[in-house]
Enzyme design. Structure first.
Site, short mmCIF file in Angstrom:
data_model
loop_
_atom_site.label_atom_id
_atom_site.label_comp_id
_atom_site.label_asym_id
_atom_site.label_seq_id
_atom_site.Cartn_x
_atom_site.Cartn_y
_atom_site.Cartn_z
N ASP A 100 -60.23 -1.40 52.09
CA ASP A 100 -59.25 -2.46 51.85
C ASP A 100 -58.22 -2.08 50.78
O ASP A 100 -57.04 -2.41 50.90
CB ASP A 100 -59.98 -3.75 51.42
CG ASP A 100 -60.75 -4.34 52.57
OD1 ASP A 100 -60.34 -4.09 53.73
OD2 ASP A 100 -61.75 -5.04 52.33
N ILE A 101 -58.71 -1.43 49.73
CA ILE A 101 -57.77 -1.07 48.65
C ILE A 101 -56.79 -0.02 49.13
O ILE A 101 -55.59 -0.09 48.90
CB ILE A 101 -58.54 -0.60 47.40
CG1 ILE A 101 -59.38 -1.77 46.87
CG2 ILE A 101 -57.59 -0.08 46.33
CD1 ILE A 101 -60.30 -1.43 45.76
N PRO A 154 -36.45 -36.69 34.55
CA PRO A 154 -36.57 -37.86 33.68
C PRO A 154 -36.49 -37.55 32.18
O PRO A 154 -36.33 -38.47 31.39
CB PRO A 154 -37.96 -38.41 34.03
CG PRO A 154 -38.71 -37.25 34.57
CD PRO A 154 -37.73 -36.31 35.18
N ASP A 162 -24.50 -37.92 31.25
CA ASP A 162 -24.50 -39.30 30.79
C ASP A 162 -25.74 -39.58 29.97
O ASP A 162 -26.53 -38.68 29.68
CB ASP A 162 -24.32 -40.28 31.97
CG ASP A 162 -25.35 -40.04 33.04
OD1 ASP A 162 -26.54 -40.03 32.70
OD2 ASP A 162 -24.96 -39.85 34.21
N LYS A 176 -22.09 -44.41 30.77
CA LYS A 176 -22.93 -45.18 31.69
C LYS A 176 -24.01 -45.94 30.97
O LYS A 176 -25.17 -45.84 31.33
CB LYS A 176 -23.57 -44.26 32.74
CG LYS A 176 -22.64 -43.91 33.84
CD LYS A 176 -23.37 -43.96 35.14
CE LYS A 176 -22.41 -43.89 36.29
NZ LYS A 176 -23.05 -43.57 37.53
N GLY A 187 -32.94 -37.85 36.36
CA GLY A 187 -33.77 -38.01 37.55
C GLY A 187 -33.22 -37.26 38.74
O GLY A 187 -32.83 -36.11 38.64
N THR A 229 -37.52 -37.72 40.12
CA THR A 229 -37.02 -39.05 39.84
C THR A 229 -37.93 -39.76 38.83
O THR A 229 -39.11 -39.41 38.68
CB THR A 229 -36.89 -39.85 41.15
OG1 THR A 229 -36.24 -41.08 40.86
CG2 THR A 229 -38.24 -40.14 41.79
N ALA A 230 -37.35 -40.76 38.13
CA ALA A 230 -38.10 -41.45 37.08
C ALA A 230 -39.43 -41.99 37.59
O ALA A 230 -40.45 -41.89 36.89
CB ALA A 230 -37.25 -42.58 36.52
N MET A 264 -34.01 -49.95 36.49
CA MET A 264 -32.96 -50.79 35.88
C MET A 264 -33.36 -52.26 35.86
O MET A 264 -32.53 -53.13 36.12
CB MET A 264 -31.64 -50.65 36.67
CG MET A 264 -31.12 -49.24 36.72
SD MET A 264 -29.70 -49.07 37.80
CE MET A 264 -30.46 -48.87 39.40
N1 SAH Z 1 -31.31 -41.20 39.27
C1 SAH Z 1 -32.30 -41.69 38.34
C2 SAH Z 1 -32.28 -43.18 38.22
C3 SAH Z 1 -31.03 -43.75 37.66
S1 SAH Z 1 -31.09 -45.50 37.50
C4 SAH Z 1 -33.67 -41.18 38.75
O1 SAH Z 1 -33.84 -40.66 39.86
O2 SAH Z 1 -34.59 -41.31 37.95
C5 SAH Z 1 -31.52 -45.69 35.82
C6 SAH Z 1 -32.92 -46.25 35.67
O3 SAH Z 1 -33.87 -45.24 35.90
C7 SAH Z 1 -33.24 -46.76 34.29
O4 SAH Z 1 -32.75 -48.05 34.12
C8 SAH Z 1 -34.73 -46.72 34.28
O5 SAH Z 1 -35.26 -47.80 34.98
C9 SAH Z 1 -35.00 -45.49 35.12
N2 SAH Z 1 -35.25 -44.29 34.28
C10 SAH Z 1 -34.59 -43.14 34.32
N3 SAH Z 1 -35.13 -42.25 33.48
C11 SAH Z 1 -36.16 -42.86 32.88
C12 SAH Z 1 -37.11 -42.46 31.91
N4 SAH Z 1 -37.12 -41.24 31.38
N5 SAH Z 1 -38.05 -43.35 31.53
C13 SAH Z 1 -38.08 -44.59 32.07
N6 SAH Z 1 -37.20 -45.00 32.99
C14 SAH Z 1 -36.25 -44.16 33.40
#
Ligand code: SAH
Length: 461
Positions: free
Chosen positions: A22-23, A225, A248, A270, A302, A331-332, A383
């Site tokens: 094998d080797i 996040p 932002d 924002k 996110g 995402t968050a 949000m």
């Molecule tokens: N595009 C981003 C969401 C943007 S909307 C994503 O995919 O995560 C913004 C919202 O995302 C905030 O109001 C909050 O509810 C959430 N959010 C984003 N980052 C966060 C974090 N590190 N901790 C907690 N909530 C977060």
């Protein structure tokens, strides 16, 4: 340096492998990758080696090794488990000055096989001089993950144009400058995103008109996040080559630390209800900057396509014919829940998960409450801090249990990560009495209870 690193051309050259196990097979495949003519000697061969012989990819000689086998070889590898035989092969090869490698016996080798990162025609070889092969392999893994696959294609393309570039620029500095621009510009970027034909055309154009400026490009990048370790390799690469970064409030400081040092930074704000630059302004700014030939990174918290208005931003780009790429981010919902020990789904507690915006418009949320107020489902509200009271009332009104567990995650995955847990009925009170600030994510569902057992992340560390 214990060994001199060199790359040898063994195309169609005879190379001997002693041993057919094998080797040996692994070494043979490597030699075949470099198009060697492999002769393998062993009384018995493993199935894989036998298959190579059956397919006429190697010559297999089924007998014991004989001294004369070393003659006229370009390289010799001994990969048997017979120490005396390995030593004999090594001695014989050395006596006729043929480079020899004995697997796992550095003392018997006159050459050693490095760990390889193969982005042919770019090949990176790593050696620890036989002292710590596992460490060399770890280093290799790091390089593997940080060097995009397409570097090979880029080098290939550069090779195709090498003579033309040489003919066009007689001075070596001019050539170097040209190549530097190519390797960090739109041509490279097109290769990395799989558009090799377009890259070729662009390359030709730039060569024909070397005064032509690159046309700009926009990268819509998900910055995750907060924890910079959650960035994708692609996000990092684009952040580090952009000329301008539009960011932002949601992009964490630690992530901002990783953008190109000399890039121009533009804050586009924002904050809730207080956009420093209105959305239309951001869309237009992206177009204007790209038209100036800039590589623009629109960095968003996110994932850009999840409540990120990423779709609107690239729509304007598309309308204006500006090239763009989109890089997904964590995402968050995913980052905050994971770092809080809350699985968004669980076989016993939740078979689906909804991502919902809790943004209040005229004091209310236009949501399908009947679909949301169901058991065995996790709801993640983005949000929703201002609308907490409203969503609590609405979910209870539509039949969700008042004692349904709820988690609020503030600044998830960052060093300021904080979690409060409560119930649906207790949600308005906790938001009113605790110092909870944006960005905060609200998770509703039975899965929140699992945090008691599964929490692993301690922000203070
Ligand atoms: N595009 C981003 C969401 C943007 S909307 C994503 O995919 O995560 C913004 C919202 O995302 C905030 O109001 C909050 O509810 C959430 N959010 C984003 N980052 C966060 C974090 N590190 N901790 C907690 N909530 C977060």
């Amino acid at each position: 340096m214990n060994y001199l690193p060199i790359f040898i051309d063994i195309k169609q050259k005879p190379c001997l492998v002693v041993g057919g196990g094998d080797i040996a097979y692994r070494k043979i495949t490597l030699l075949l990758k470099a198009n060697a003519q492999v002769v393998c000697v062993d009384r018995l061969a493993c199935k894989s080696v036998q298959t190579l012989a059956d397919e006429k990819k190697i010559t297999l000689i089924k007998r014991d090794f004989e001294s004369a086998d070393v003659n006229a070889q370009m390289l010799i590898i001994s990969a048997t488990d017979d120490a005396a035989l390995n030593a004999q092969v090594s001695r014989l090869a050395a006596s006729v000055n043929i480079p020899v490698n004995v697997v796992d016996s550095p003392d018997l080798c006159t050459f050693i096989m490095p760990s390889i990162v193969d982005r042919s025609p770019i090949v990176i070889a790593i050696s620890s001089a036989g002292k710590a092969p596992v460490l060399a392999r770890l280093i290799r893994a790091k390089l593997e993950s940080s060097i995009p696959n397409a570097y090979g294609k880029l080098a290939e393309l550069a090779g195709d144009f090498r003579d033309q570039v040489k003919a066009k620029f007689s001075k070596i500095e001019d050539r170097r400058y040209f190549w530097e621009r190519i390797f960090s510009g739109i041509v490279a970027e097109k290769v990395f995103s799989g558009k090799v034909d377009e890259a070729k055309a662009d390359m030709q154009k730039q060569l024909d008109d070397s005064n032509a400026t690159d046309i700009g490009e926009v990268y819509l990048v998900g910055g995750g996040p907060g924890d910079p370790d959650l960035l994708t390799f692609k996000a990092l690469r684009l952040m580090q080559q952009a000329d301008v970064i539009l960011y932002d409030r949601l992009v964490s400081e630690a992530v901002m630390e990783l953008v190109r040092r000399d890039a121009q930074l533009i804050y586009v704000g924002k904050e809730r209800d207080n956009h420093s630059v209105p959305q239309d302004g951001i869309n237009q700014l992206l177009v204007d900057l790209a038209k100036q030939g800039k590589r623009v990174c629109r960095l968003k918290g996110g994932d850009p396509f999840i409540f990120g208005r990423g779709g609107e931003e690239i729509e304007t780009l598309a309308e204006n014919g500006i090239p763009f790429q989109v890089v997904p981010g964590i995402t968050a919902a995913s980052g905050c829940s994971t770092y809080s020990g809350i699985p968004l789904t669980h076989r016993d507690y939740s078979q689906s998960c909804r991502f919902v915006t809790g943004h209040l418009k005229d004091g209310s949320m236009n949501l399908p409450w009947n679909e949301l107020a169901v058991e065995q489902q996790t709801i993640v509200f983005y949000m929703a801090l201002k609308g907490a009271q409203h969503l609590s009332n609405k979910l209870i009104e539509h039949g969700l249990r008042a004692d349904m567990p709820v988690a609020l995650v503030e600044k998830g995955t960052t060093p300021d990560h904080k979690v409060w847990t409560t119930t649906l009925a207790g949600l308005p009170d906790i938001v009113a009495t605790q110092p909870i600030k944006a960005p905060t994510l609200i998770i509703v569902g039975e899965v929140v209870k699992l945090r008691e057992k599964l929490n692993w992340f301690d922000a203070s560390n």
